[in-house]
Enzyme design. Structure first.
Site, PDB file in Angstrom:
ATOM      1  N   THR A   1       0.875  -1.178   0.000  1.00 28.08           N
ATOM      2  CA  THR A   1       0.000   0.000   0.000  1.00 28.08           C
ATOM      3  C   THR A   1       0.907   1.222   0.000  1.00 28.08           C
ATOM      4  O   THR A   1       1.651   1.442   0.953  1.00 28.08           O
ATOM      5  CB  THR A   1      -0.894   0.025   1.255  1.00 28.08           C
ATOM      6  OG1 THR A   1      -1.631  -1.196   1.311  1.00 28.08           O
ATOM      7  CG2 THR A   1      -1.857   1.195   1.195  1.00 28.08           C
TER       8      THR A   1
ATOM      9  N   LYS B   1      -8.039   1.313  -3.052  1.00 26.39           N
ATOM     10  CA  LYS B   1      -7.733   0.906  -1.665  1.00 26.39           C
ATOM     11  C   LYS B   1      -7.930   2.072  -0.687  1.00 26.39           C
ATOM     12  O   LYS B   1      -8.563   1.922   0.357  1.00 26.39           O
ATOM     13  CB  LYS B   1      -6.294   0.392  -1.621  1.00 26.39           C
ATOM     14  CG  LYS B   1      -5.683   0.313  -0.238  1.00 26.39           C
ATOM     15  CD  LYS B   1      -5.582  -1.079   0.279  1.00 26.39           C
ATOM     16  CE  LYS B   1      -5.141  -1.063   1.739  1.00 26.39           C
ATOM     17  NZ  LYS B   1      -5.111  -2.355   2.336  1.00 26.39           N
TER      18      LYS B   1
ATOM     19  N   LYS C   1      -2.120   5.011   8.522  1.00 25.51           N
ATOM     20  CA  LYS C   1      -1.296   5.070   7.301  1.00 25.51           C
ATOM     21  C   LYS C   1      -2.192   5.279   6.072  1.00 25.51           C
ATOM     22  O   LYS C   1      -1.927   6.144   5.236  1.00 25.51           O
ATOM     23  CB  LYS C   1      -0.490   3.765   7.149  1.00 25.51           C
ATOM     24  CG  LYS C   1       0.248   3.692   5.821  1.00 25.51           C
ATOM     25  CD  LYS C   1       0.898   2.336   5.544  1.00 25.51           C
ATOM     26  CE  LYS C   1       1.444   2.317   4.115  1.00 25.51           C
ATOM     27  NZ  LYS C   1       2.113   1.098   3.732  1.00 25.51           N
TER      28      LYS C   1
HETATM   29  P1  NAD Z   1       6.273  -5.608   7.289  1.00 24.72           P
HETATM   30  O1  NAD Z   1       6.973  -4.437   7.876  1.00 24.72           O
HETATM   31  O2  NAD Z   1       5.974  -6.796   8.144  1.00 24.72           O
HETATM   32  O3  NAD Z   1       7.070  -6.131   5.986  1.00 24.72           O
HETATM   33  C1  NAD Z   1       7.823  -5.319   5.138  1.00 24.72           C
HETATM   34  C2  NAD Z   1       9.113  -6.071   4.788  1.00 24.72           C
HETATM   35  O4  NAD Z   1       9.856  -5.314   3.840  1.00 24.72           O
HETATM   36  C3  NAD Z   1      10.024  -6.274   6.012  1.00 24.72           C
HETATM   37  O5  NAD Z   1      10.331  -7.647   6.149  1.00 24.72           O
HETATM   38  C4  NAD Z   1      11.266  -5.433   5.675  1.00 24.72           C
HETATM   39  O6  NAD Z   1      12.476  -5.990   6.166  1.00 24.72           O
HETATM   40  C5  NAD Z   1      11.230  -5.452   4.160  1.00 24.72           C
HETATM   41  N1  NAD Z   1      11.987  -4.358   3.564  1.00 24.72           N
HETATM   42  C6  NAD Z   1      11.999  -3.046   3.920  1.00 24.72           C
HETATM   43  N2  NAD Z   1      12.830  -2.353   3.103  1.00 24.72           N
HETATM   44  C7  NAD Z   1      13.332  -3.245   2.206  1.00 24.72           C
HETATM   45  C8  NAD Z   1      14.250  -3.139   1.116  1.00 24.72           C
HETATM   46  N3  NAD Z   1      14.783  -1.957   0.780  1.00 24.72           N
HETATM   47  N4  NAD Z   1      14.557  -4.258   0.436  1.00 24.72           N
HETATM   48  C9  NAD Z   1      14.006  -5.459   0.770  1.00 24.72           C
HETATM   49  N5  NAD Z   1      13.149  -5.623   1.793  1.00 24.72           N
HETATM   50  C10 NAD Z   1      12.812  -4.520   2.500  1.00 24.72           C
HETATM   51  O7  NAD Z   1       4.912  -5.032   6.674  1.00 24.72           O
HETATM   52  P2  NAD Z   1       3.600  -5.862   6.228  1.00 24.72           P
HETATM   53  O8  NAD Z   1       2.619  -5.869   7.341  1.00 24.72           O
HETATM   54  O9  NAD Z   1       4.037  -7.143   5.598  1.00 24.72           O
HETATM   55  O10 NAD Z   1       2.987  -4.876   5.128  1.00 24.72           O
HETATM   56  C11 NAD Z   1       3.527  -4.778   3.828  1.00 24.72           C
HETATM   57  C12 NAD Z   1       2.643  -3.868   2.997  1.00 24.72           C
HETATM   58  O11 NAD Z   1       1.316  -4.392   2.956  1.00 24.72           O
HETATM   59  C13 NAD Z   1       2.511  -2.437   3.536  1.00 24.72           C
HETATM   60  O12 NAD Z   1       2.527  -1.539   2.465  1.00 24.72           O
HETATM   61  C14 NAD Z   1       1.170  -2.456   4.254  1.00 24.72           C
HETATM   62  O13 NAD Z   1       0.565  -1.180   4.293  1.00 24.72           O
HETATM   63  C15 NAD Z   1       0.387  -3.413   3.376  1.00 24.72           C
HETATM   64  N6  NAD Z   1      -0.724  -4.094   4.068  1.00 24.72           N
HETATM   65  C16 NAD Z   1      -0.546  -4.645   5.298  1.00 24.72           C
HETATM   66  C17 NAD Z   1      -1.606  -5.278   5.926  1.00 24.72           C
HETATM   67  C18 NAD Z   1      -1.436  -5.912   7.300  1.00 24.72           C
HETATM   68  O14 NAD Z   1      -2.451  -6.269   7.899  1.00 24.72           O
HETATM   69  N7  NAD Z   1      -0.208  -6.102   7.795  1.00 24.72           N
HETATM   70  C19 NAD Z   1      -2.851  -5.343   5.294  1.00 24.72           C
HETATM   71  C20 NAD Z   1      -3.001  -4.802   4.011  1.00 24.72           C
HETATM   72  C21 NAD Z   1      -1.920  -4.167   3.416  1.00 24.72           C
END
Ligand code: NAD
Length: 290
Positions: free
Chosen positions: A87, A162, A237
């Site tokens: 997102t 979204k 967010k």
């Molecule tokens: P998270 O923080 O658990 O995962 C993000 C991952 O990206 C981490 O493992 C981090 O180490 C990695 N990362 C960061 N910078 C990086 C880079 N430069 N290179 C490689 N890896 C890198 O977050 P999440 O909960 O998995 O969410 C991910 C996305 O999904 C977000 O944009 C969030 O808004 C969206 N989202 C999350 C949810 C939820 O319930 N968690 C629901 C819908 C959408």
């Protein structure tokens, strides 16, 4: 399919595991030291992207997406699909898509709803922006990771769908919570309030499917001490992204703005971080008008 998967966090890891389980060859990369069942880990994002038919990203925000895209786009083969499921702000999605298109790639923005539970169960909903050809290539992956993929039009439209959806959700949840708190003060029983509203014109997903009052309606995070669920800081967010987009597009969104300000206060000043977004109800319960 040969798939590169970058960003194996709470959402990305189970999504990648589902793809591997379905028989796809998944090579992953994350900045953190992670391992995911069935996924071969690469030493860099570019290495994970090399030779892949589809590169999926699941990253925290638009700034990081831009950085990762700059690394992987030159490593990808022409005709491959760059599929971002994070997102992010609409502008980052559109800029990354333009860079990908200039390199002969198909770009899709495909943010999800369904949360960590949906990612693990393979029941996410994808809202997809980008060209038809890329959408058709990615379709079988959407089927593995989710239960529904809606093609919303040009690049950035997935993100637009979204944040518009979640703006409605944030506003409706606040309205539902403040109405429960008012009903309490008027001496109206919560069960009676639910029975009326859930079958009257005030009904909504927030009331009917995710009721913020403990013990009322179907099971929801309210029945689990407001453990998320959908955390208040993630709602914040998305509300901030909707306000950013509204500003850029000169759209008047007074309710969205008010919801954004309330969730900011709740998360940053009132201990709402780490609580479900429906914990607005106990917040309102404790307050008066002053
Ligand atoms: P998270 O923080 O658990 O995962 C993000 C991952 O990206 C981490 O493992 C981090 O180490 C990695 N990362 C960061 N910078 C990086 C880079 N430069 N290179 C490689 N890896 C890198 O977050 P999440 O909960 O998995 O969410 C991910 C996305 O999904 C977000 O944009 C969030 O808004 C969206 N989202 C999350 C949810 C939820 O319930 N968690 C629901 C819908 C959408």
């Amino acid at each position: 399919m040969k798939i590169g998967f970058i960003g194996l966090g709470n959402m990305g890891a189970p999504m990648a595991a589902n793809l591997a389980r379905a028989g796809h060859a998944v090579t992953g990369f994350d900045m953190a030291d992670v391992s995911v069942e069935g996924v071969k880990m690469a030493a860099s994002a570019a290495e994970a992207a090399k030779g892949a038919e589809v590169v999926i990203t699941m990253l925290p925000n638009g700034e990081i997406l831009r950085k990762v895209a700059a690394e992987v786009i030159p490593a990808m083969q022409a005709g491959a699909v760059l599929l971002d499921c994070s997102t992010v702000d609409v502008q980052s999605a559109r800029d990354v898509a333009a860079e990908a298109a200039a390199a002969g790639l198909h770009a899709l923005d495909a943010p999800v709803s369904g949360g960590v539970g949906g990612a693990a169960a393979g029941t996410l909903t994808f809202m997809v922006g980008g060209g038809e050809e890329g959408f058709n290539i990615a379709r079988e992956l959407f089927d593995v990771m989710g239960q529904k993929a809606v093609h919303c039009g040009q690049s950035g439209n997935g993100q637009a769908a979204k944040i518009c959806n979640n703006m409605i959700l944030g506003v409706t949840m606040i309205a539902t919570c403040e109405a429960f708190a008012l009903a309490d003060k008027l001496g109206l029983d919560r069960q009676a309030m639910f029975d009326v509203v859930s079958t009257s014109s005030g009904y909504s997903w927030s009331m009917n499917a995710y009721c913020p009052a403990p013990g009322i309606g179907p099971k929801s995070p309210a029945d689990n001490d407001y453990k998320p669920g959908f955390a208040a800081e993630l709602m914040l967010k998305d509300l901030r992204l909707s306000q950013m987009a509204a500003e850029a597009a000169d759209a008047d969104t007074p309710m969205g703005r008010a919801a954004c300000e309330l969730y900011a206060q709740f998360v940053e000043e009132e201990g709402g971080k780490g609580r479900d977004f429906s914990a607005m109800l106990p917040r309102f319960e404790k307050r008066g008008r002053g």
